[in-house]
Write an enzyme that holds these catalytic residues in place. Structure first.
Site, short mmCIF file in Angstrom:
data_model
loop_
_atom_site.label_atom_id
_atom_site.label_comp_id
_atom_site.label_asym_id
_atom_site.label_seq_id
_atom_site.Cartn_x
_atom_site.Cartn_y
_atom_site.Cartn_z
N HIS A 268 3.49 -0.84 -0.21
CA HIS A 268 4.39 -2.07 -0.38
C HIS A 268 3.96 -2.35 -1.75
O HIS A 268 4.96 -2.54 -2.66
CB HIS A 268 3.94 -3.14 0.71
CG HIS A 268 4.81 -4.24 0.39
ND1 HIS A 268 5.86 -4.68 1.18
CD2 HIS A 268 4.36 -5.64 -0.43
CE1 HIS A 268 6.23 -5.62 0.83
NE2 HIS A 268 5.49 -6.33 0.04
N GLU A 269 2.84 -2.74 -1.96
CA GLU A 269 2.40 -3.18 -3.19
C GLU A 269 2.74 -2.08 -4.41
O GLU A 269 2.88 -2.61 -5.63
CB GLU A 269 0.95 -3.57 -3.31
CG GLU A 269 0.52 -4.66 -2.40
CD GLU A 269 1.37 -5.85 -2.35
OE1 GLU A 269 1.81 -6.33 -3.32
OE2 GLU A 269 1.58 -6.66 -1.32
N HIS A 272 5.95 -2.74 -5.52
CA HIS A 272 6.20 -3.93 -6.40
C HIS A 272 5.53 -3.35 -7.89
O HIS A 272 6.17 -3.75 -8.99
CB HIS A 272 5.11 -5.18 -6.11
CG HIS A 272 5.68 -5.86 -4.91
ND1 HIS A 272 7.03 -6.59 -5.00
CD2 HIS A 272 5.39 -6.17 -3.83
CE1 HIS A 272 7.33 -7.12 -4.03
NE2 HIS A 272 6.38 -7.17 -3.17
N GLU A 300 11.12 -7.86 -3.95
CA GLU A 300 10.77 -7.35 -2.68
C GLU A 300 11.39 -6.27 -2.11
O GLU A 300 11.43 -5.32 -1.17
CB GLU A 300 10.95 -8.60 -1.60
CG GLU A 300 10.26 -8.82 -0.33
CD GLU A 300 8.82 -8.65 -0.60
OE1 GLU A 300 8.10 -8.85 -1.50
OE2 GLU A 300 8.39 -8.41 0.48
CO CO Z 1 5.92 -8.16 -1.35
#
Ligand code: CO
Length: 506
Positions: A268-269, A272, A300
């Site tokens: 997830h990170e 980003h 997101e």
């Molecule tokens: Co996030």
């Protein structure tokens, strides 16, 4: 380039640099600062923030914007300028208006209120004592409404707040998207609940920190995170922070008996971070306001694309399951890949948003959107919030909320004054799915590429289409350009239907 524009960029870069210095202090506080340093650190952060604010509201910026024809009514400035220059003026005018329209006493009062509010929220959550937090929430809402009135007295307060996180969106536009999404998510959930539940106990074996760290490093390498431009550390809650054009930090945490937490939070990170590292609106605009993400929801979309659409997909594990099993051995010894993929995609309504699966997550957000818009507009009174939460949790998730810790006291956002932020999380899923639909047209062998370990071509597509332009386009313009149509929840719904009808066999 026009000399006024060059000067504007110079001033803009200076304010960004100070903001990045502040981000270094913030990153350090969350990852390695010794605990007793916290008081001095908050002084340091307050000083840097006031310096950054000073730089942001320098009258010269306002004068230069005006000289280049940029006003609140015509933010893009003179029509004789290049398209990218006009996009730049638009985002800088937006930042300038945001930073200068709030009176200093309101900014200071808000900072105090959220600082006290957060402390009160921590206590209230610990003691399941909503009435102790309620006066703080009341106070924060009052200040939020005043802020919105200063920023744009001609618009509804919640519209003004939404626009801060998702430029161009309104309560009506989000409500229209969410009402369709709500119906479809509830429909999918009902079908899933009619089927036997998946047992995910195989994911709860103990795996030591060193091996979980090796897993996170491996994931970052698989997804082409350039270690020359970023790093991974540990914090209580995973986050991504940008410290400079070539310095993006991510964090994770290692839960001994639940290693998928670090595995998927790292994906997830990393999503980003890949976005931040891919922003490249051209050398003239590197390190400026134009080199920011298009919106929180688009941000997101990038984390969720890699975490869910790639990382929880069967194609990814076709190639990588064996290596994971070796890394966490004996945790997955004797487990079949198919069962692992089913376990990491288990769907079950739960009280806590941050633990929600892909299907129910959006319902958690819709619940918050409906309640916070009612709170901001005054349609819902603060003392009635706990009861209203319980009603919505029953309607949307089929859950009986037993206390406010599992209800309206669970999230930090409202105590931090972040009204209007929640929708970004759900909109991010919608953007991700719609980008993925467009990507599959260009790369029809998407799944084969992932099974073959070719995530580079996928990242290349995202860089070119989504990352590079930064905030050149409004999110609504970006999605049109990339996919040919406006944001439409049907892509996300079709993705969920396809995936979960297979997994749950309905
Ligand atoms: Co996030």
């Amino acid at each position: 380039m026009h000399s006024d524009l060059s000067r504007l960029i110079e001033l803009d870069r200076e304010r960004k640099r100070i903001a990045h210095i502040g981000a270094i202090l913030g990153w350090d506080q969350e990852t390695c600062m010794p605990p007793k340093a916290v008081d001095e650190r908050s002084e340091q952060l307050a000083l840097i923030e006031s310096l950054a604010h000073e730089k942001s509201v320098r009258p010269e910026i306002g004068e230069l914007l005006l000289r280049l024809g940029s006003t609140s009514a015509n933010p893009s400035g003179d029509s004789s300028l290049d398209q990218i220059e006009r996009a730049y003026l638009r985002v800088l005018r937006r930042a300038w208006d945001r930073d200068t329209k709030l009176p200093a006493d309101l900014v200071a009062e808000f900072a105090r209120a959220v600082s006290l509010g957060q402390a009160a929220w921590v206590e209230a959550k610990k003691n399941n004592d909503f009435p102790a937090f309620a006066p703080h929430l009341e106070k924060i809402l009052g200040l939020i409404r005043r802020q919105a009135a200063c920023l744009d007295p001609g618009k509804g307060a919640y519209d003004v707040l939404l626009d801060l996180y998702e430029p161009g969106s309104t309560e009506a536009s989000v409500a229209a998207i969410f009402s369709r999404l709500r119906k479809d998510l509830v429909g999918i959930l009902t079908k899933i609940r009619s089927r036997p539940q998946i047992d995910d106990s195989i994911l709860h074996e103990t795996v030591g920190e060193a091996r979980q760290k090796a897993g996170s490093d491996w994931i970052m390498d698989l997804l082409d995170f350039d270690r020359g431009r970023g790093r991974l550390d540990i914090s209580a809650h995973p986050f991504t922070t940008t410290l400079g054009v070539d310095d993006v930090r991510i964090t994770t945490r290692y839960i001994p008996d639940y290693y998928p937490s670090s595995l998927f939070s790292t994906m997830h990170e990393t999503g980003h971070a890949l976005y931040e590292l891919g922003i490249a609106p051209g050398p003239d605009f590197q390190g400026t306001e134009l080199a920011e993400a298009a919106s929180m929801a688009v941000h997101e979309s990038q984390s969720r694309f890699w975490e869910n659409m790639v990382g929880r997909g069967d194609a990814f594990w076709k190639r990588n399951f064996r290596h994971l099993a070796e890394l966490v051995s004996p945790a997955l010894d004797g487990v079949r890949r198919e069962d692992f993929v089913r376990a990491i995609n288990r769907v079950a309504p739960s009280f806590i948003r941050t633990e929600a699966d892909e299907v129910t997550y959006g319902l958690h957000i819709i619940l918050r959107f409906e309640l916070e818009s009612d709170l901001v507009s005054g349609r819902l009174a603060v003392p009635d919030l706990p009861a209203a939460w319980k009603v919505k949790a029953r309607e949307l998730l089929g859950l009986e909320v037993r206390d406010d810790v599992h209800g309206c006291l669970q999230d930090v956002h409202w105590s931090a004054g972040l009204f209007g932020y929640f929708p970004s999380y759900a909109l991010g899923n919608l953007y991700a799915a719609q980008f993925a639909t467009a990507m599959r047209k260009d790369l029809p062998d998407f799944d084969d590429r992932i099974s073959a370990g070719d995530t580079a071509s996928i990242l290349g597509w995202l860089r070119e289409k989504v990352h590079a332009s930064g905030s050149t386009w409004l999110p609504s313009e970006l999605i049109e350009r990339v996919t040919g149509s406006a944001l439409d929840p049907s892509h996300f719904v079709a993705y969920l239907e396809g995936k979960y009808s297979r997994i749950y066999g309905y």
